[in-house]
Design a protein around this motif. Structure first.
Motif, short mmCIF file in Angstrom:
data_model
loop_
_atom_site.label_atom_id
_atom_site.label_comp_id
_atom_site.label_asym_id
_atom_site.label_seq_id
_atom_site.Cartn_x
_atom_site.Cartn_y
_atom_site.Cartn_z
N GLY A 15 0.78 -1.23 0.00
CA GLY A 15 0.00 0.00 0.00
C GLY A 15 0.80 1.27 0.00
N SER A 16 2.11 1.18 -0.29
CA SER A 16 2.91 2.39 -0.45
C SER A 16 3.10 2.66 -1.93
CB SER A 16 4.28 2.21 0.21
OG SER A 16 5.15 3.27 -0.16
N PRO A 17 3.10 3.93 -2.32
CA PRO A 17 3.36 4.23 -3.74
C PRO A 17 4.82 4.07 -4.11
CG PRO A 17 3.07 6.27 -2.51
CD PRO A 17 2.78 5.14 -1.55
N ASN A 20 10.55 -0.37 -3.51
CA ASN A 20 11.84 -0.57 -2.82
C ASN A 20 12.02 0.38 -1.64
OD1 ASN A 20 12.58 -2.59 -4.70
ND2 ASN A 20 13.06 -0.97 -6.17
N SER A 21 10.90 0.84 -1.14
CA SER A 21 10.92 1.71 0.04
C SER A 21 10.93 0.82 1.28
CB SER A 21 9.66 2.57 0.02
OG SER A 21 8.55 1.69 0.07
N ASN A 22 10.91 1.47 2.43
CA ASN A 22 10.93 0.69 3.67
C ASN A 22 9.71 -0.23 3.79
OD1 ASN A 22 13.41 1.54 4.96
ND2 ASN A 22 12.48 3.55 5.18
N THR A 23 8.56 0.27 3.40
CA THR A 23 7.35 -0.55 3.46
C THR A 23 7.52 -1.79 2.58
OG1 THR A 23 6.10 1.51 3.69
CG2 THR A 23 4.84 -0.47 3.23
N HIS A 24 7.99 -1.56 1.36
CA HIS A 24 8.18 -2.65 0.40
C HIS A 24 9.23 -3.63 0.90
CE1 HIS A 24 8.63 -3.63 -4.19
NE2 HIS A 24 8.11 -4.62 -3.52
N PRO A 92 2.54 2.72 4.56
CA PRO A 92 3.12 3.77 5.40
C PRO A 92 2.01 4.60 6.04
CG PRO A 92 3.17 4.45 3.09
CD PRO A 92 2.54 3.08 3.12
N VAL A 93 2.38 5.32 7.08
CA VAL A 93 1.46 6.29 7.67
C VAL A 93 1.56 7.59 6.86
CG1 VAL A 93 1.00 7.72 9.70
CG2 VAL A 93 1.58 5.30 9.98
N TYR A 94 0.44 8.04 6.35
CA TYR A 94 0.37 9.34 5.67
C TYR A 94 -0.61 10.22 6.45
CZ TYR A 94 2.86 8.25 1.24
OH TYR A 94 3.80 7.95 0.28
C1 FMN Z 1 2.41 12.48 2.29
C2 FMN Z 1 3.15 11.90 3.46
C3 FMN Z 1 2.61 11.98 4.72
C4 FMN Z 1 3.27 11.43 5.81
N1 FMN Z 1 2.69 11.51 7.04
C5 FMN Z 1 3.31 10.95 8.10
C6 FMN Z 1 2.71 11.00 9.38
O1 FMN Z 1 1.61 11.49 9.57
N2 FMN Z 1 3.39 10.46 10.41
C7 FMN Z 1 4.63 9.86 10.25
O2 FMN Z 1 5.20 9.36 11.22
N3 FMN Z 1 5.19 9.77 9.03
C8 FMN Z 1 4.58 10.31 7.96
N4 FMN Z 1 5.15 10.24 6.72
C9 FMN Z 1 6.41 9.48 6.58
C10 FMN Z 1 6.17 8.06 6.10
O3 FMN Z 1 5.16 7.41 6.82
C11 FMN Z 1 7.42 7.20 6.24
O4 FMN Z 1 8.55 7.83 5.68
C12 FMN Z 1 7.19 5.86 5.61
O5 FMN Z 1 8.23 4.97 5.98
C13 FMN Z 1 7.17 5.97 4.09
O6 FMN Z 1 6.94 4.72 3.53
P1 FMN Z 1 7.80 4.16 2.30
O7 FMN Z 1 9.02 3.58 2.89
O8 FMN Z 1 6.90 3.15 1.70
O9 FMN Z 1 8.04 5.33 1.38
C14 FMN Z 1 4.52 10.78 5.63
C15 FMN Z 1 5.07 10.72 4.35
C16 FMN Z 1 4.42 11.28 3.28
C17 FMN Z 1 5.03 11.19 1.89
#
Ligand code: FMN
Length: 197
Positions: A15-17, A20-24, A92-94
């Motif tokens: 569910g991450s866009p 190869n990110s941390n979620t992936h 990820p948390v957004y």
């Molecule tokens: C649009 C956006 C909103 C985010 N909001 C939060 C948040 O509310 N709280 C938090 O701890 N991290 C937040 N982050 C950081 C991501 O949750 C974090 O970097 C996560 O590991 C990203 O996942 P990825 O590895 O799949 O890119 C946000 C990142 C983005 C791009």
């Protein structure tokens, strides 16, 4: 979209866009544990897919039709999920919740919830969750992430385990591959998904 393997099958929702990110990476580690047990895995990337927002049309609640009436990439995903012995959802948390594309996937699970809110997923199926976030405190978003997991469980999917990986920011902080504690947790989450099911 179907599994070619006669073995047990697990659907992985990434569910991450960001590939190869941390979620992936954490989801792939869980997948590795499944593969090592001879379990077939299939990734589904909502961000690469066409998932129309639920229209609230209640077409899936008509007596003649228990399926979603929208024809898009969910059409193939429904049978894939239903033929799986387990599922892992990673996101990820957004802004304090899951990203929009993951929420769109969740909303389209409404065919699995009866008009009387009875769960209608057609088979017992364990589901585990992986979340990543930047904030170092893993407890900060846990209530909302539990709410997300409870929403998924309203379908009848059975929550097995969850991992909240804090302090993650790809390119800024060390990747999860350099954090053995998280990698081990993700591996164990995959390894134990099917357990007694
Ligand atoms: C649009 C956006 C909103 C985010 N909001 C939060 C948040 O509310 N709280 C938090 O701890 N991290 C937040 N982050 C950081 C991501 O949750 C974090 O970097 C996560 O590991 C990203 O996942 P990825 O590895 O799949 O890119 C946000 C990142 C983005 C791009």
């Amino acid at each position: 979209m179907s599994f070619q393997s006669p073995h047990k099958k697990v659907t992985l929702i990434m569910g991450s866009p960001r590939k190869n990110s941390n979620t992936h990476l954490l989801l792939s580690e869980a997948a590795r544990a499944l593969t090592e047990q001879g379990i077939a895995t299939r990734f589904f990337f909502p961000d690469d897919s066409h998932i129309t927002d639920c229209q609230g049309c209640h077409g899936c609640k008509q007596e003649s039709n228990t399926r979603c009436v929208i024809q898009d990439d969910m059409t193939a995903l429904y049978p894939l999920m239903e033929s799986s012995e387990g599922m892992i959802i990673a996101a990820p948390v957004y802004f304090g919740y899951v990203p929009a594309m993951t929420k769109a996937w969740l909303d389209r699970l409404v065919p699995y919830i009866g008009a009387d809110l009875r769960p209608e997923f057609p088979r017992p199926c364990p589901v585990s969750f992986i979340f990543t976030q930047n904030v170092p405190d893993p407890a900060l978003f846990e209530p909302v992430l539990r709410s997300f997991m409870d929403s998924v469980a309203m379908t009848g999917l059975v929550t097995r385990d969850f991992l909240i990986a804090p302090d993650c920011e790809m390119g800024v902080k060390p990747p999860v591959t350099e954090r053995p504690d998280l990698m081990h947790r993700a591996y164990a989450l995959g390894r134990d998904l099917l357990g007694d099911f």
